[in-house]
Write an enzyme that holds these catalytic residues in place. Sequence first.
Site, PDB file in Angstrom:
ATOM      1  N   ASP A   1      91.857  54.911 -33.441  1.00 24.55           N
ATOM      2  CA  ASP A   1      93.070  55.069 -34.441  1.00 24.55           C
ATOM      3  C   ASP A   1      94.295  54.061 -34.144  1.00 24.55           C
ATOM      4  O   ASP A   1      94.776  53.941 -33.069  1.00 24.55           O
ATOM      5  CB  ASP A   1      93.569  56.453 -34.211  1.00 24.55           C
ATOM      6  CG  ASP A   1      94.627  56.773 -35.307  1.00 24.55           C
ATOM      7  OD1 ASP A   1      94.961  55.885 -36.270  1.00 24.55           O
ATOM      8  OD2 ASP A   1      95.359  58.107 -35.011  1.00 24.55           O
ATOM      9  N   GLY A   2      94.487  52.961 -35.155  1.00 20.99           N
ATOM     10  CA  GLY A   2      95.440  52.015 -34.950  1.00 20.99           C
ATOM     11  C   GLY A   2      94.962  50.623 -35.216  1.00 20.99           C
ATOM     12  O   GLY A   2      94.251  50.317 -34.656  1.00 20.99           O
ATOM     13  N   GLY A   3      95.469  50.052 -36.111  1.00 28.11           N
ATOM     14  CA  GLY A   3      95.288  48.662 -36.435  1.00 28.11           C
ATOM     15  C   GLY A   3      93.765  48.279 -36.890  1.00 28.11           C
ATOM     16  O   GLY A   3      93.318  47.162 -36.525  1.00 28.11           O
TER      17      GLY A   3
ATOM     18  N   MET B   1      93.546  56.002 -28.919  1.00 27.63           N
ATOM     19  CA  MET B   1      94.719  55.016 -29.733  1.00 27.63           C
ATOM     20  C   MET B   1      94.699  53.688 -29.344  1.00 27.63           C
ATOM     21  O   MET B   1      94.685  53.486 -28.124  1.00 27.63           O
ATOM     22  CB  MET B   1      95.957  55.727 -29.361  1.00 27.63           C
ATOM     23  CG  MET B   1      96.285  57.107 -29.614  1.00 27.63           C
ATOM     24  SD  MET B   1      96.086  57.435 -31.450  1.00 27.63           S
ATOM     25  CE  MET B   1      97.249  56.260 -32.091  1.00 27.63           C
TER      26      MET B   1
ATOM     27  N   GLY C   1     103.037  56.586 -33.728  1.00 30.18           N
ATOM     28  CA  GLY C   1     104.113  56.709 -34.255  1.00 30.18           C
ATOM     29  C   GLY C   1     104.283  56.269 -35.576  1.00 30.18           C
ATOM     30  O   GLY C   1     105.053  56.663 -36.415  1.00 30.18           O
ATOM     31  N   PHE C   2     103.484  55.001 -35.801  1.00 29.06           N
ATOM     32  CA  PHE C   2     103.525  54.508 -36.844  1.00 29.06           C
ATOM     33  C   PHE C   2     102.346  53.490 -37.542  1.00 29.06           C
ATOM     34  O   PHE C   2     101.549  53.277 -36.645  1.00 29.06           O
ATOM     35  CB  PHE C   2     104.886  53.289 -36.935  1.00 29.06           C
ATOM     36  CG  PHE C   2     106.241  53.983 -36.437  1.00 29.06           C
ATOM     37  CD1 PHE C   2     106.872  54.169 -37.600  1.00 29.06           C
ATOM     38  CD2 PHE C   2     106.686  53.746 -35.183  1.00 29.06           C
ATOM     39  CE1 PHE C   2     108.326  54.742 -37.110  1.00 29.06           C
ATOM     40  CE2 PHE C   2     107.676  54.480 -34.690  1.00 29.06           C
ATOM     41  CZ  PHE C   2     108.557  54.920 -35.807  1.00 29.06           C
ATOM     42  N   GLY C   3     102.285  53.616 -38.800  1.00 30.22           N
ATOM     43  CA  GLY C   3     101.054  52.893 -39.346  1.00 30.22           C
ATOM     44  C   GLY C   3     101.442  51.342 -39.302  1.00 30.22           C
ATOM     45  O   GLY C   3     102.533  50.738 -38.963  1.00 30.22           O
ATOM     46  N   GLY C   4     100.301  50.618 -39.582  1.00 34.28           N
ATOM     47  CA  GLY C   4     100.770  49.227 -39.783  1.00 34.28           C
ATOM     48  C   GLY C   4     100.963  48.198 -38.459  1.00 34.28           C
ATOM     49  O   GLY C   4     101.498  47.174 -38.665  1.00 34.28           O
TER      50      GLY C   4
ATOM     51  N   ASP D   1      98.410  62.674 -40.092  1.00 37.15           N
ATOM     52  CA  ASP D   1      99.164  62.519 -38.875  1.00 37.15           C
ATOM     53  C   ASP D   1     100.216  63.524 -38.844  1.00 37.15           C
ATOM     54  O   ASP D   1     101.214  63.126 -39.967  1.00 37.15           O
ATOM     55  CB  ASP D   1      99.717  60.931 -38.902  1.00 37.15           C
ATOM     56  CG  ASP D   1      98.591  60.130 -38.463  1.00 37.15           C
ATOM     57  OD1 ASP D   1      97.812  60.281 -37.417  1.00 37.15           O
ATOM     58  OD2 ASP D   1      98.277  58.959 -39.119  1.00 37.15           O
TER      59      ASP D   1
ATOM     60  N   SER E   1      93.763  57.281 -43.310  1.00 34.73           N
ATOM     61  CA  SER E   1      94.898  57.964 -42.641  1.00 34.73           C
ATOM     62  C   SER E   1      95.792  58.092 -43.913  1.00 34.73           C
ATOM     63  O   SER E   1      96.445  57.029 -44.199  1.00 34.73           O
ATOM     64  CB  SER E   1      95.624  57.426 -41.660  1.00 34.73           C
ATOM     65  OG  SER E   1      96.759  57.659 -41.104  1.00 34.73           O
TER      66      SER E   1
ATOM     67  N   HIS F   1      95.812  65.307 -36.590  1.00 37.91           N
ATOM     68  CA  HIS F   1      96.222  64.500 -35.250  1.00 37.91           C
ATOM     69  C   HIS F   1      97.673  64.741 -34.964  1.00 37.91           C
ATOM     70  O   HIS F   1      98.552  64.370 -35.442  1.00 37.91           O
ATOM     71  CB  HIS F   1      95.866  62.864 -35.685  1.00 37.91           C
ATOM     72  CG  HIS F   1      96.488  62.010 -34.537  1.00 37.91           C
ATOM     73  ND1 HIS F   1      96.587  60.686 -34.501  1.00 37.91           N
ATOM     74  CD2 HIS F   1      96.611  62.372 -33.216  1.00 37.91           C
ATOM     75  CE1 HIS F   1      96.866  60.140 -33.454  1.00 37.91           C
ATOM     76  NE2 HIS F   1      96.953  61.296 -32.569  1.00 37.91           N
TER      77      HIS F   1
ATOM     78  N   HIS G   1      92.297  61.742 -42.385  1.00 38.46           N
ATOM     79  CA  HIS G   1      92.965  61.752 -41.085  1.00 38.46           C
ATOM     80  C   HIS G   1      94.470  61.941 -41.364  1.00 38.46           C
ATOM     81  O   HIS G   1      94.953  61.228 -42.177  1.00 38.46           O
ATOM     82  CB  HIS G   1      92.836  60.521 -40.489  1.00 38.46           C
ATOM     83  CG  HIS G   1      93.776  60.217 -38.985  1.00 38.46           C
ATOM     84  ND1 HIS G   1      92.837  60.828 -37.795  1.00 38.46           N
ATOM     85  CD2 HIS G   1      94.810  60.022 -38.619  1.00 38.46           C
ATOM     86  CE1 HIS G   1      93.690  60.606 -36.809  1.00 38.46           C
ATOM     87  NE2 HIS G   1      94.864  59.856 -37.220  1.00 38.46           N
TER      88      HIS G   1
ATOM     89  N   MET H   1     100.600  64.696 -33.065  1.00 40.61           N
ATOM     90  CA  MET H   1     101.426  63.953 -31.943  1.00 40.61           C
ATOM     91  C   MET H   1     102.788  64.786 -31.872  1.00 40.61           C
ATOM     92  O   MET H   1     103.856  64.278 -32.489  1.00 40.61           O
ATOM     93  CB  MET H   1     101.869  62.531 -32.885  1.00 40.61           C
ATOM     94  CG  MET H   1     100.419  61.839 -32.669  1.00 40.61           C
ATOM     95  SD  MET H   1     100.543  60.261 -33.740  1.00 40.61           S
ATOM     96  CE  MET H   1     100.136  61.202 -35.007  1.00 40.61           C
TER      97      MET H   1
ATOM     98  N   MET I   1     103.606  64.323 -36.980  1.00 43.63           N
ATOM     99  CA  MET I   1     104.549  63.964 -35.891  1.00 43.63           C
ATOM    100  C   MET I   1     106.109  64.614 -35.712  1.00 43.63           C
ATOM    101  O   MET I   1     106.361  65.041 -36.964  1.00 43.63           O
ATOM    102  CB  MET I   1     104.909  62.426 -36.099  1.00 43.63           C
ATOM    103  CG  MET I   1     103.938  61.438 -36.401  1.00 43.63           C
ATOM    104  SD  MET I   1     104.198  59.805 -36.564  1.00 43.63           S
ATOM    105  CE  MET I   1     102.641  59.227 -36.938  1.00 43.63           C
TER     106      MET I   1
HETATM  107  C1  DX5 Z   1      99.580  56.024 -35.858  1.00 38.18           C
HETATM  108  C2  DX5 Z   1      98.914  57.079 -36.351  1.00 38.18           C
HETATM  109  C3  DX5 Z   1      97.793  56.449 -37.272  1.00 38.18           C
HETATM  110  C4  DX5 Z   1      98.180  55.746 -38.327  1.00 38.18           C
HETATM  111  C5  DX5 Z   1      97.170  54.408 -38.181  1.00 38.18           C
HETATM  112  O1  DX5 Z   1     100.284  56.761 -34.788  1.00 38.18           O
HETATM  113  O2  DX5 Z   1      98.018  57.878 -35.597  1.00 38.18           O
HETATM  114  O3  DX5 Z   1      96.853  57.378 -37.605  1.00 38.18           O
HETATM  115  O4  DX5 Z   1      98.137  55.938 -39.666  1.00 38.18           O
HETATM  116  O5  DX5 Z   1      97.715  53.514 -39.208  1.00 38.18           O
HETATM  117  P1  DX5 Z   1      97.076  51.838 -39.102  1.00 38.18           P
HETATM  118  O6  DX5 Z   1      95.587  51.805 -39.731  1.00 38.18           O
HETATM  119  O7  DX5 Z   1      97.945  51.318 -40.425  1.00 38.18           O
HETATM  120  O8  DX5 Z   1      97.375  51.529 -37.781  1.00 38.18           O
HETATM  121 ZN    ZN Z   2      96.359  59.231 -36.260  1.00 33.37          ZN
END
Ligand code: DX5
Ligand code: ZN
Length: 210
Positions: free
Chosen positions: A168-170, A134, A139-142, A34, A8, A63, A32, A65, A36
Site C-alpha cells: 500500500d502506497g506509491g 506500507m 496518511g495521504f495518497g500520491g 482508507d 484505493s 484499512h 481498498h 488508520m 483515518m
Molecule cells: C495511504 C493509504 C493508501 C493510499 C495509497 O495512507 O493507506 O491506501 O490510498 O494511495 P497511492 O496509491 O496514491 O499511494
Molecule cells: Zn490504505
Amino acid sequence: MKVQIAPSILSADFGKLNEEMAELEPFCELFHVDVMDGHFVPNITIGAPVVSCLNTRLPLDVHLMIENPEKYVEDFVKAGSDRIIVHSEACKDLRGVLQLIAKLGAKPAVSIKPKTPVSDIADVLDIVDEVLVMTVEPGFGGQSFMPDMVAKIGELKALGFKGDIGIDGGVNAETAKVCRDAGATVLVAGNYIFAADDLDGRIERIKSLR
Ligand code: DX5
Ligand code: ZN
C-alpha cells in the site's frame, strides 16, 4: 499466483463513490477503503456510516488508520467490511483485536508502517488473513514508493506466512512489478489509477499493474 488489484477509493471522487466503483468492478478483485482519524495519521477520511453506503459486489478491505481500533471494529464489520486491517502500532493487544475481528465475522489483517519491522507482528501471523506492508508513511495518497520496504515481503515468506501480502502506497506499473516479483499478492493503488483522465485510461492502468 494471480495478483489481486485493489483500487484505493481515497483517490476517487467522494461525491460519486458508488459510480466510480461500479465502473472499475469488472477489472479488479476488491476495493481498498482508507479510514483515518486525524490522530493515528494526520488526516481524516470516512467512518462506518459511509462504508455502509458503499454498494459493490466485490469484497471491501477496510484499512483502519485509527487509534483504539478495538472500539470501532464492530461498527465496521456491521457496515459491510470483508477484511479489516488494523495497525500493529495502534493496538495495545494486537492479538486480541484480531481475534475480535474474526469473532465478529470479518477476516483479520494487520498493517505495519515503514519504520515497524516484520518481527513486531511475527507472533500474530498464525491468525491473520493478510499483512499489508506500507510502502509510504500512512496518511495521504500520491506519495512516492519506498523501495526498502520490498524486503519485508521476503521476510514474511521466510517466516512461513501463507496469507495475502498486500502493498500500500506509491504503487504504479513499475513498482507493482518489483512487488509482484517479490511475492506480493494484493496491490493497492489509488492515485495511479484514479489520476487517469477517463475510464479507458483507468482500466489500462489497472491492467498495467498485473
Ligand atoms: C495511504 C493509504 C493508501 C493510499 C495509497 O495512507 O493507506 O491506501 O490510498 O494511495 P497511492 O496509491 O496514491 O499511494
Ligand atoms: Zn490504505
